[in-house]
Design a protein around this motif. Structure first.
Motif, PDB file in Angstrom:
ATOM      1  N   VAL A  19      -5.810   7.170  -5.999  1.00  0.00           N
ATOM      2  CA  VAL A  19      -5.465   8.457  -5.706  1.00  0.00           C
ATOM      3  C   VAL A  19      -3.862   8.130  -6.090  1.00  0.00           C
ATOM      4  O   VAL A  19      -3.124   9.159  -5.893  1.00  0.00           O
ATOM      5  N   ASN A  20      -3.348   7.044  -6.653  1.00  0.00           N
ATOM      6  CA  ASN A  20      -2.058   6.737  -6.973  1.00  0.00           C
ATOM      7  C   ASN A  20      -1.768   7.391  -8.589  1.00  0.00           C
ATOM      8  O   ASN A  20      -0.727   7.047  -8.821  1.00  0.00           O
ATOM      9  N   GLY A  21      -2.835   7.585  -9.196  1.00  0.00           N
ATOM     10  CA  GLY A  21      -2.754   7.767 -10.673  1.00  0.00           C
ATOM     11  C   GLY A  21      -3.226   9.292 -11.090  1.00  0.00           C
ATOM     12  O   GLY A  21      -3.422  10.163 -10.021  1.00  0.00           O
ATOM     13  N   LYS A  22      -3.514   9.420 -12.014  1.00  0.00           N
ATOM     14  CA  LYS A  22      -4.122  10.708 -12.719  1.00  0.00           C
ATOM     15  C   LYS A  22      -5.480  10.649 -12.593  1.00  0.00           C
ATOM     16  O   LYS A  22      -6.072   9.733 -12.823  1.00  0.00           O
ATOM     17  N   MET A  23      -5.962  11.902 -12.372  1.00  0.00           N
ATOM     18  CA  MET A  23      -7.465  12.241 -12.443  1.00  0.00           C
ATOM     19  C   MET A  23      -7.678  13.252 -13.291  1.00  0.00           C
ATOM     20  O   MET A  23      -6.891  14.111 -13.403  1.00  0.00           O
ATOM     21  N   ILE A  24      -8.843  13.172 -13.916  1.00  0.00           N
ATOM     22  CA  ILE A  24      -9.339  14.404 -14.675  1.00  0.00           C
ATOM     23  C   ILE A  24     -10.871  14.948 -14.464  1.00  0.00           C
ATOM     24  O   ILE A  24     -11.423  14.082 -14.175  1.00  0.00           O
ATOM     25  N   PHE A  25     -10.924  16.215 -14.359  1.00  0.00           N
ATOM     26  CA  PHE A  25     -12.085  16.734 -14.108  1.00  0.00           C
ATOM     27  C   PHE A  25     -12.425  17.661 -15.399  1.00  0.00           C
ATOM     28  O   PHE A  25     -12.043  18.782 -15.462  1.00  0.00           O
ATOM     29  N   LEU A  26     -13.157  17.142 -16.035  1.00  0.00           N
ATOM     30  CA  LEU A  26     -13.788  17.919 -17.378  1.00  0.00           C
ATOM     31  C   LEU A  26     -14.881  19.075 -16.944  1.00  0.00           C
ATOM     32  O   LEU A  26     -15.629  18.544 -16.489  1.00  0.00           O
ATOM     33  N   GLN A  27     -14.353  20.140 -17.153  1.00  0.00           N
ATOM     34  CA  GLN A  27     -14.986  21.406 -16.388  1.00  0.00           C
ATOM     35  C   GLN A  27     -14.920  22.414 -17.497  1.00  0.00           C
ATOM     36  O   GLN A  27     -14.175  22.560 -18.406  1.00  0.00           O
ATOM     37  N   GLY A  28     -15.900  23.706 -17.073  1.00  0.00           N
ATOM     38  CA  GLY A  28     -15.552  24.954 -17.645  1.00  0.00           C
ATOM     39  C   GLY A  28     -14.365  25.570 -17.618  1.00  0.00           C
ATOM     40  O   GLY A  28     -13.690  25.344 -16.636  1.00  0.00           O
ATOM     41  N   SER A  29     -14.245  26.595 -18.251  1.00  0.00           N
ATOM     42  CA  SER A  29     -13.037  27.558 -18.117  1.00  0.00           C
ATOM     43  C   SER A  29     -12.837  28.103 -16.639  1.00  0.00           C
ATOM     44  O   SER A  29     -14.002  28.699 -16.223  1.00  0.00           O
ATOM     45  N   PRO A  30     -11.604  27.950 -16.072  1.00  0.00           N
ATOM     46  CA  PRO A  30     -11.434  28.575 -14.749  1.00  0.00           C
ATOM     47  C   PRO A  30     -11.128  30.004 -14.809  1.00  0.00           C
ATOM     48  O   PRO A  30     -11.081  30.634 -13.687  1.00  0.00           O
ATOM     49  N   VAL A  31     -11.313  30.707 -15.942  1.00  0.00           N
ATOM     50  CA  VAL A  31     -11.168  32.126 -16.008  1.00  0.00           C
ATOM     51  C   VAL A  31     -12.254  33.034 -15.705  1.00  0.00           C
ATOM     52  O   VAL A  31     -13.432  32.523 -15.919  1.00  0.00           O
ATOM     53  N   LEU A  32     -12.053  33.844 -14.708  1.00  0.00           N
ATOM     54  CA  LEU A  32     -12.788  34.563 -13.826  1.00  0.00           C
ATOM     55  C   LEU A  32     -13.022  36.144 -14.310  1.00  0.00           C
ATOM     56  O   LEU A  32     -11.785  36.681 -14.441  1.00  0.00           O
ATOM     57  N   MET A  70       0.747  -1.158   0.147  1.00  0.00           N
ATOM     58  CA  MET A  70       0.099  -0.062   0.209  1.00  0.00           C
ATOM     59  C   MET A  70       0.791   1.154   0.006  1.00  0.00           C
ATOM     60  O   MET A  70       1.959   1.158   0.907  1.00  0.00           O
ATOM     61  N   SER A  71       0.402   2.204  -0.855  1.00  0.00           N
ATOM     62  CA  SER A  71       1.409   3.402  -0.879  1.00  0.00           C
ATOM     63  C   SER A  71       0.862   4.313   0.226  1.00  0.00           C
ATOM     64  O   SER A  71       0.087   4.095   0.866  1.00  0.00           O
ATOM     65  N   ILE A  72       1.825   5.353   0.359  1.00  0.00           N
ATOM     66  CA  ILE A  72       1.592   6.294   1.469  1.00  0.00           C
ATOM     67  C   ILE A  72       0.667   6.775   1.239  1.00  0.00           C
ATOM     68  O   ILE A  72      -0.335   7.267   2.112  1.00  0.00           O
ATOM     69  N   LYS A  73       0.237   7.364   0.208  1.00  0.00           N
ATOM     70  CA  LYS A  73      -0.975   8.127  -0.276  1.00  0.00           C
ATOM     71  C   LYS A  73      -2.311   7.301   0.113  1.00  0.00           C
ATOM     72  O   LYS A  73      -3.281   7.837   0.636  1.00  0.00           O
ATOM     73  N   SER A  74      -2.280   6.085  -0.380  1.00  0.00           N
ATOM     74  CA  SER A  74      -3.343   5.152   0.005  1.00  0.00           C
ATOM     75  C   SER A  74      -3.550   4.985   1.596  1.00  0.00           C
ATOM     76  O   SER A  74      -4.705   4.957   1.822  1.00  0.00           O
ATOM     77  N   PHE A  75      -2.513   4.881   2.374  1.00  0.00           N
ATOM     78  CA  PHE A  75      -2.539   4.734   3.362  1.00  0.00           C
ATOM     79  C   PHE A  75      -3.215   5.869   4.295  1.00  0.00           C
ATOM     80  O   PHE A  75      -4.319   5.554   5.229  1.00  0.00           O
ATOM     81  N   PHE A  76      -2.751   7.176   3.978  1.00  0.00           N
ATOM     82  CA  PHE A  76      -3.392   8.250   4.464  1.00  0.00           C
ATOM     83  C   PHE A  76      -4.641   8.553   3.958  1.00  0.00           C
ATOM     84  O   PHE A  76      -5.519   9.104   4.753  1.00  0.00           O
ATOM     85  N   ALA A  77      -5.033   8.091   2.916  1.00  0.00           N
ATOM     86  CA  ALA A  77      -6.346   8.559   2.432  1.00  0.00           C
ATOM     87  C   ALA A  77      -7.323   7.547   3.116  1.00  0.00           C
ATOM     88  O   ALA A  77      -8.660   7.955   3.562  1.00  0.00           O
ATOM     89  N   LYS A  78      -7.222   6.326   3.742  1.00  0.00           N
ATOM     90  CA  LYS A  78      -7.862   5.588   4.411  1.00  0.00           C
ATOM     91  C   LYS A  78      -8.457   6.105   5.666  1.00  0.00           C
ATOM     92  O   LYS A  78      -9.439   6.119   6.075  1.00  0.00           O
ATOM     93  N   ILE A  79      -7.133   6.794   6.364  1.00  0.00           N
ATOM     94  CA  ILE A  79      -7.356   7.123   7.538  1.00  0.00           C
ATOM     95  C   ILE A  79      -8.037   8.450   7.681  1.00  0.00           C
ATOM     96  O   ILE A  79      -8.992   8.767   8.489  1.00  0.00           O
ATOM     97  N   TYR A  80      -7.897   9.424   6.605  1.00  0.00           N
ATOM     98  CA  TYR A  80      -8.599  10.515   6.424  1.00  0.00           C
ATOM     99  C   TYR A  80     -10.291  10.282   6.182  1.00  0.00           C
ATOM    100  O   TYR A  80     -11.120  10.901   6.739  1.00  0.00           O
ATOM    101  N   ALA A  81     -10.287   9.203   5.345  1.00  0.00           N
ATOM    102  CA  ALA A  81     -11.804   8.699   5.101  1.00  0.00           C
ATOM    103  C   ALA A  81     -12.441   8.315   6.145  1.00  0.00           C
ATOM    104  O   ALA A  81     -13.413   8.593   6.418  1.00  0.00           O
TER     105      ALA A  81
END
Length: 496
Positions: A140-153, A1-12
């Motif tokens: 949590v150990n790989g890439k994530m994509i959030f398809l969304q609108g432009s962040p320009v405000l 288990m990666s460090i990220k996975s370990f802490f993700a479970k604790i946080y969850a």
């Protein structure tokens, strides 16, 4: 288990344990939210106009504040837009989420310092609840994509304006920044087709594990990936195992998604809106989404069948029943008071309180996030009919999510008494009018997410035959102008 996975479970585990406190005490939690909202709203212009200082309980609130909508709050919101303070909530909002209006074009929904955590924590906690229930942390150990609108405000009078998804992009936690795609420059691309091409180039060789977005947008992304790679998405992204979505009904897309992916993946449904983040799917085993009762939102519910009755009863969380269709009414720490967002919900569980979104109190189309309502299509048709001599007997509109070729579109089924001489010109006239009324629909056309609407001709008396076939000919029965699926139009007879 990666460090990220370990802490993700604790946080969850920590977040879930904290949530159980309000989940086990729903009525008390909502009462605390209500009292805090009234207390803090009492010093605002709205609070003084509606005698908040004299409100002690929900009955007092119902007597002082009528159910309203954007048009009802518009005089107050216009003052806030101009930079005035303490109108609907203390001080000024930090953002206005620009969204589609009904009768007045664009709407500007306030987001305050107090309400922004609700928008951000909702999606985050949905993932943490998923981890807690399933134990799955690989994403949590790989890439994530959030398809969304432009962040320009944009900014005016010290308040920033933008689409909700663009605003949310500014709050991605630092620990996810390295995992998050696409890059900022790509996210700022306005044209959706160009943006998707850029995202495909950027992600096709990455270890994508979580993909999130409105289903219609994600479908286009998947189709481009398959076209470019020649592989199913699930083969291209071998570790992809979680799809997060919201905004529209996923069911019309599910079969197509599984075909594009090549296998099934877990999914999490969210219920976000510019007015607040209301619920998320808290379990892969149970139906419905957990209603967030401690997030600065006080909920009221009106039975849909009674909504248009004078003095319809407004129920609180402790009074609702299973399998009843309710109109959702909210009061929030962004300064929305007894506000009808237009959605209808039904409870699937009362312990904890889980809901499904059943539709809109009025017929609408939002298969692609456009929220087109009946008044908009009726006015668009009316404008197109002016000075053309065309006569229409009846019509209905449905989304075409999976056309044989080209982009998706709205499909209008029209019974003409007198047909237009040029059908293409007539279609474009309706489309242009609809784009003027609805900024979301206009954005989708401009961004090459949708193509211009198409018309199918229905034979004379075709709608009558349909209503007769379902036992609803005559009387008080009316044909819906809009549908969010194709149940009606798939039964209509059409002609070339």
């Amino acid at each position: 288990m990666s460090i990220k996975s370990f802490f993700a479970k604790i946080y969850a585990r920590s977040v879930y344990k904290k949530a159980t406190k309000w989940m086990q005490n729903p009525v008390e939690t909502q009462e605390k939210v209500f009292q805090k909202l009234i207390s803090e709203g009492a010093s605002t212009v709205f609070g003084k106009d509606h005698l908040f200082s004299e409100i002690n309980d929900h009955a007092d609130f119902c007597n002082s504040v009528n159910i309203t909508d954007y048009e009802g709050l518009k005089p107050y919101i216009e003052r806030v837009v101009k930079g005035e303070e303490n109108i609907l909530w203390e001080g000024k909002p930090i953002y206005f989420a620009k969204t589609s209006g009904t009768t007045s074009g664009a709407k500007y929904i306030p987001i305050t310092k107090d309400s922004i955590p609700n928008h951000i924590d909702g999606a985050k906690n949905a993932l943490l609840f998923y981890i807690h229930e399933t134990g799955k942390t690989d994403f949590v150990n790989g890439k994530m994509i959030f398809l969304q609108g432009s962040p320009v405000l944009e900014e005016k009078h010290g308040i920033k304006f933008g689409r909700l998804s663009g605003i949310a992009a500014h709050y991605v936690p630092s620990y996810l920044q390295k995992n998050r795609l696409p890059k900022w420059e790509t996210n700022c691309i306005e044209d959706w087709e160009t943006k998707v091409d850029a995202i495909v180039r950027e992600t096709q060789k990455e270890d994508m594990r979580l993909i999130s977005g409105i289903p219609s947008w994600v479908q286009m992304y998947f189709e481009k990936l398959v076209q470019v790679s020649g592989k199913p998405v699930g083969e291209l992204f071998a570790n992809f195992d979680l799809f997060v979505y919201g905004g529209v009904n996923y069911e019309p897309y599910r079969t197509k998604f599984e075909k594009l992916i090549g296998r099934k993946v877990d999914s999490i449904e969210l219920f976000p809106a510019s007015e607040g983040f209301f619920a998320f799917q808290d379990s892969q085993k149970e139906k419905g989404m957990l209603l967030l009762l401690d997030a600065g939102i006080f909920y009221e519910f009106v039975k849909a069948e009674e909504f248009f009755n004078e003095n319809a009863r407004r129920y609180t969380i402790g009074e609702v029943e299973l399998q009843v269709n309710y109109v959702l009414i909210i009061s929030t720490n962004a300064g929305l008071w007894a506000y009808n967002i237009g959605d209808t919900v039904m409870f699937t569980s009362l312990d904890p309180y889980r809901i499904v979104v059943t539709g809109r109190i009025k017929h609408y189309i939002s298969a692609f996030g456009e929220h087109v309502i009946g008044k908009e299509v009726e006015l668009a048709l009316q404008k197109a009919l002016e000075n053309t001599g065309v006569i229409v007997n009846e019509f209905t509109v449905a989304p075409q999510v999976n056309p044989e070729t080209g982009l998706p579109y709205h499909e209008w089924f029209i019974e003409f008494e007198k047909e237009p001489e040029n059908m293409e010109y007539f279609s474009l006239a309706i489309d242009n009018e609809l784009r003027q009324q609805n900024v979301y629909y206009d954005d989708l056309i401009k961004g090459n997410v949708l193509q211009v609407l198409k018309i199918k001709k229905v034979p004379v008396n075709g709608f009558q035959e349909y209503m007769k076939s379902i036992g609803k000919l005559g009387g008080q029965n009316k044909l819906p102008r809009l549908s969010n699926d194709r149940k009606i139009v798939d039964q209509l007879k059409t002609k070339k």
